[in-house]
Design a protein around this motif. Sequence first.
Motif, PDB file in Angstrom:
ATOM      1  N   VAL A  47      23.770  19.376  19.123  1.00 52.86           N
ATOM      2  CA  VAL A  47      23.884  17.916  19.124  1.00 52.86           C
ATOM      3  C   VAL A  47      24.686  17.422  17.921  1.00 52.86           C
ATOM      4  CG1 VAL A  47      21.694  17.631  20.351  1.00 52.86           C
ATOM      5  CG2 VAL A  47      21.729  17.617  17.840  1.00 52.86           C
ATOM      6  N   SER A  48      25.058  16.148  18.022  1.00 50.97           N
ATOM      7  CA  SER A  48      25.737  15.462  16.923  1.00 50.97           C
ATOM      8  C   SER A  48      25.142  14.077  16.804  1.00 50.97           C
ATOM      9  CB  SER A  48      27.244  15.383  17.211  1.00 50.97           C
ATOM     10  OG  SER A  48      27.912  14.674  16.193  1.00 50.97           O
ATOM     11  N   VAL A  49      24.745  13.696  15.579  1.00 52.24           N
ATOM     12  CA  VAL A  49      24.149  12.373  15.339  1.00 52.24           C
ATOM     13  C   VAL A  49      24.836  11.706  14.153  1.00 52.24           C
ATOM     14  CG1 VAL A  49      21.888  12.968  16.288  1.00 52.24           C
ATOM     15  CG2 VAL A  49      22.350  13.359  13.869  1.00 52.24           C
ATOM     16  N   ILE A  50      24.798  10.389  14.162  1.00 51.72           N
ATOM     17  CA  ILE A  50      25.376   9.604  13.071  1.00 51.72           C
ATOM     18  C   ILE A  50      24.274   8.764  12.431  1.00 51.72           C
ATOM     19  CG2 ILE A  50      27.051   7.803  12.452  1.00 51.72           C
ATOM     20  CD1 ILE A  50      28.727   8.672  14.805  1.00 51.72           C
ATOM     21  N   GLY A  51      24.236   8.719  11.107  1.00 52.98           N
ATOM     22  CA  GLY A  51      23.230   7.917  10.423  1.00 52.98           C
ATOM     23  C   GLY A  51      23.470   7.887   8.930  1.00 52.98           C
ATOM     24  N   LEU A  52      22.604   7.182   8.247  1.00 52.63           N
ATOM     25  CA  LEU A  52      22.664   7.074   6.796  1.00 52.63           C
ATOM     26  C   LEU A  52      21.904   8.241   6.183  1.00 52.63           C
ATOM     27  CD1 LEU A  52      23.367   5.420   4.218  1.00 52.63           C
ATOM     28  CD2 LEU A  52      21.159   4.263   4.520  1.00 52.63           C
ATOM     29  N   ALA A  53      22.598   9.077   5.435  1.00 51.97           N
ATOM     30  CA  ALA A  53      21.964  10.241   4.817  1.00 51.97           C
ATOM     31  C   ALA A  53      21.178   9.815   3.583  1.00 51.97           C
ATOM     32  CB  ALA A  53      23.020  11.273   4.444  1.00 51.97           C
ATOM     33  N   ALA A  54      19.868  10.009   3.627  1.00 50.71           N
ATOM     34  CA  ALA A  54      19.005   9.688   2.478  1.00 50.71           C
ATOM     35  C   ALA A  54      18.639  10.999   1.793  1.00 50.71           C
ATOM     36  CB  ALA A  54      17.764   8.942   2.949  1.00 50.71           C
ATOM     37  N   TYR A  55      19.522  11.449   0.911  1.00 50.51           N
ATOM     38  CA  TYR A  55      19.327  12.750   0.278  1.00 50.51           C
ATOM     39  C   TYR A  55      18.144  12.772  -0.676  1.00 50.51           C
ATOM     40  CZ  TYR A  55      24.053  13.642   2.030  1.00 50.51           C
ATOM     41  OH  TYR A  55      25.145  13.801   2.838  1.00 50.51           O
ATOM     42  N   THR A  95      28.037  12.187   9.774  1.00 44.76           N
ATOM     43  CA  THR A  95      27.896  12.757  11.110  1.00 44.76           C
ATOM     44  C   THR A  95      27.357  14.172  10.959  1.00 44.76           C
ATOM     45  OG1 THR A  95      29.740  11.461  11.996  1.00 44.76           O
ATOM     46  CG2 THR A  95      29.084  13.410  13.232  1.00 44.76           C
ATOM     47  N   ILE A  96      26.191  14.413  11.548  1.00 43.65           N
ATOM     48  CA  ILE A  96      25.541  15.713  11.449  1.00 43.65           C
ATOM     49  C   ILE A  96      25.705  16.443  12.784  1.00 43.65           C
ATOM     50  CG2 ILE A  96      23.368  16.937  11.097  1.00 43.65           C
ATOM     51  CD1 ILE A  96      24.410  15.542   8.618  1.00 43.65           C
ATOM     52  N   THR A  97      26.189  17.666  12.717  1.00 46.94           N
ATOM     53  CA  THR A  97      26.334  18.498  13.917  1.00 46.94           C
ATOM     54  C   THR A  97      25.548  19.782  13.709  1.00 46.94           C
ATOM     55  OG1 THR A  97      28.545  17.621  14.364  1.00 46.94           O
ATOM     56  CG2 THR A  97      27.960  19.695  15.430  1.00 46.94           C
ATOM     57  N   GLY A  98      24.643  20.078  14.625  1.00 52.36           N
ATOM     58  CA  GLY A  98      23.824  21.281  14.479  1.00 52.36           C
ATOM     59  C   GLY A  98      22.908  21.470  15.670  1.00 52.36           C
ATOM     60  N   MET A  99      21.930  22.341  15.495  1.00 50.42           N
ATOM     61  CA  MET A  99      20.994  22.694  16.573  1.00 50.42           C
ATOM     62  C   MET A  99      19.631  22.056  16.326  1.00 50.42           C
ATOM     63  SD  MET A  99      22.658  24.717  18.661  1.00 50.42           S
ATOM     64  CE  MET A  99      21.321  25.466  19.593  1.00 50.42           C
ATOM     65  N   THR A 100      19.009  21.565  17.396  1.00 50.21           N
ATOM     66  CA  THR A 100      17.644  21.055  17.281  1.00 50.21           C
ATOM     67  C   THR A 100      16.686  22.241  17.251  1.00 50.21           C
ATOM     68  OG1 THR A 100      17.455  20.844  19.688  1.00 50.21           O
ATOM     69  CG2 THR A 100      18.179  18.902  18.477  1.00 50.21           C
ATOM     70  N   ARG A 101      15.729  22.174  16.359  1.00 54.61           N
ATOM     71  CA  ARG A 101      14.759  23.256  16.191  1.00 54.61           C
ATOM     72  C   ARG A 101      13.342  22.706  16.251  1.00 54.61           C
ATOM     73  NH1 ARG A 101      18.361  27.366  16.940  1.00 54.61           N
ATOM     74  NH2 ARG A 101      19.837  27.596  15.202  1.00 54.61           N
ATOM     75  N   ALA A 102      12.412  23.526  16.729  1.00 54.49           N
ATOM     76  CA  ALA A 102      11.004  23.142  16.714  1.00 54.49           C
ATOM     77  C   ALA A 102      10.506  23.118  15.283  1.00 54.49           C
ATOM     78  CB  ALA A 102      10.188  24.127  17.544  1.00 54.49           C
ATOM     79  N   MET A 103       9.751  22.099  14.938  1.00 50.58           N
ATOM     80  CA  MET A 103       9.320  21.922  13.557  1.00 50.58           C
ATOM     81  C   MET A 103       8.142  22.843  13.246  1.00 50.58           C
ATOM     82  SD  MET A 103       8.667  18.307  11.604  1.00 50.58           S
ATOM     83  CE  MET A 103      10.280  17.727  12.145  1.00 50.58           C
ATOM     84  N   PRO A 104       8.215  23.596  12.140  1.00 46.71           N
ATOM     85  CA  PRO A 104       7.101  24.472  11.763  1.00 46.71           C
ATOM     86  C   PRO A 104       5.878  23.666  11.336  1.00 46.71           C
ATOM     87  CG  PRO A 104       8.788  24.462  10.056  1.00 46.71           C
ATOM     88  CD  PRO A 104       9.353  23.710  11.218  1.00 46.71           C
ATOM     89  N   SER A 105       4.727  24.311  11.350  1.00 50.55           N
ATOM     90  CA  SER A 105       3.462  23.616  11.096  1.00 50.55           C
ATOM     91  C   SER A 105       3.392  23.032   9.684  1.00 50.55           C
ATOM     92  CB  SER A 105       2.290  24.575  11.330  1.00 50.55           C
ATOM     93  OG  SER A 105       2.414  25.716  10.497  1.00 50.55           O
ATOM     94  N   ASP A 106       3.922  23.742   8.684  1.00 50.76           N
ATOM     95  CA  ASP A 106       3.826  23.215   7.318  1.00 50.76           C
ATOM     96  C   ASP A 106       4.654  21.949   7.149  1.00 50.76           C
ATOM     97  OD1 ASP A 106       6.171  24.582   7.690  1.00 50.76           O
ATOM     98  OD2 ASP A 106       6.144  25.614   5.757  1.00 50.76           O
ATOM     99  N   LEU A 107       5.779  21.874   7.851  1.00 58.00           N
ATOM    100  CA  LEU A 107       6.608  20.669   7.784  1.00 58.00           C
ATOM    101  C   LEU A 107       5.940  19.513   8.527  1.00 58.00           C
ATOM    102  CD1 LEU A 107       9.253  19.863   6.508  1.00 58.00           C
ATOM    103  CD2 LEU A 107      10.439  20.503   8.608  1.00 58.00           C
ATOM    104  N   LYS A 108       5.274  19.836   9.620  1.00 54.67           N
ATOM    105  CA  LYS A 108       4.522  18.802  10.352  1.00 54.67           C
ATOM    106  C   LYS A 108       3.438  18.200   9.468  1.00 54.67           C
ATOM    107  CE  LYS A 108       5.006  20.500  15.101  1.00 54.67           C
ATOM    108  NZ  LYS A 108       4.269  21.004  16.289  1.00 54.67           N
ATOM    109  N   ASP A 109       2.729  19.054   8.748  1.00 52.76           N
ATOM    110  CA  ASP A 109       1.656  18.572   7.868  1.00 52.76           C
ATOM    111  C   ASP A 109       2.205  17.639   6.790  1.00 52.76           C
ATOM    112  OD1 ASP A 109      -0.098  20.096   9.336  1.00 52.76           O
ATOM    113  OD2 ASP A 109      -0.075  21.794   7.939  1.00 52.76           O
ATOM    114  N   ALA A 110       3.371  17.983   6.249  1.00 50.07           N
ATOM    115  CA  ALA A 110       3.973  17.133   5.219  1.00 50.07           C
ATOM    116  C   ALA A 110       4.346  15.768   5.787  1.00 50.07           C
ATOM    117  CB  ALA A 110       5.201  17.828   4.628  1.00 50.07           C
ATOM    118  N   LEU A 111       4.855  15.751   7.002  1.00 52.24           N
ATOM    119  CA  LEU A 111       5.216  14.478   7.641  1.00 52.24           C
ATOM    120  C   LEU A 111       3.994  13.619   7.906  1.00 52.24           C
ATOM    121  CD1 LEU A 111       8.011  15.445  10.201  1.00 52.24           C
ATOM    122  CD2 LEU A 111       8.201  13.792   8.353  1.00 52.24           C
TER     123      LEU A 111
END
Length: 209
Positions: A60-68, A114-130
């Motif tokens: 996919v490719s998405v456009i947005g404001l990068a909040a580094y 513009t970000i171009t890359g692959m969508t990935r399933a989010m790991p459990s530790d990242l889900k917990d942080a969110l």
Amino acid sequence: RWKGRIGSLKLGCGIILVLAAIVACAGIANLSTALKNPGAPQTITLAQLIDGDIGSGRYVSVIGLAAYDIGYEKTEDGKTTATYYFVIDPNTGDMALIKHTSALLIAKQSDIVTITGMTRAMPSDLKDALKEDESLFATNDLRTTSVLYIEDGAAPPTTGASMVFLVLGLGVAVLCVIPFFFPGVVFAPHPLDTTVAPPAERYALKATG
């Protein structure tokens, strides 16, 4: 004898068979990903990603404001192994996590990217942080997803390479199955030893009474 020799390979071939099955499964998964992503990346919106309209393993490719300056770091043994930051749609407040191509993210000025890359399933530790930051996001009228993230710079495997993995895995698996159809022990005819052993020495005994 050759049947017995082939049959005796069962243990080694069993181990190789497991490895070949793993390679074949990887080939199937890669081929499926390659067939879902023909050619150029699909241009999507952050809202589509958050609403679940886009699945995992999509180019996919998405456009947005990068909040580094907003995101997460994954560390192992005190070393940063992965860096994630958010790309935000300033008009809707939708945002998605982006995995940076490098483990260390150099400070940059936030800008429309513009970000171009692959969508990935989010790991459990990242889900917990969110989940820990859900209330903070809601307070600032921001909306995100804990299902997928985008791996920046990643691309789908090619169909040709996927077919090589699949054919190689299946071919080796077929060869490794062959010993299981042969016995481990084979009885074969063998000429008898016709050499006559010398008679054992005998003692003459005479009893009276």
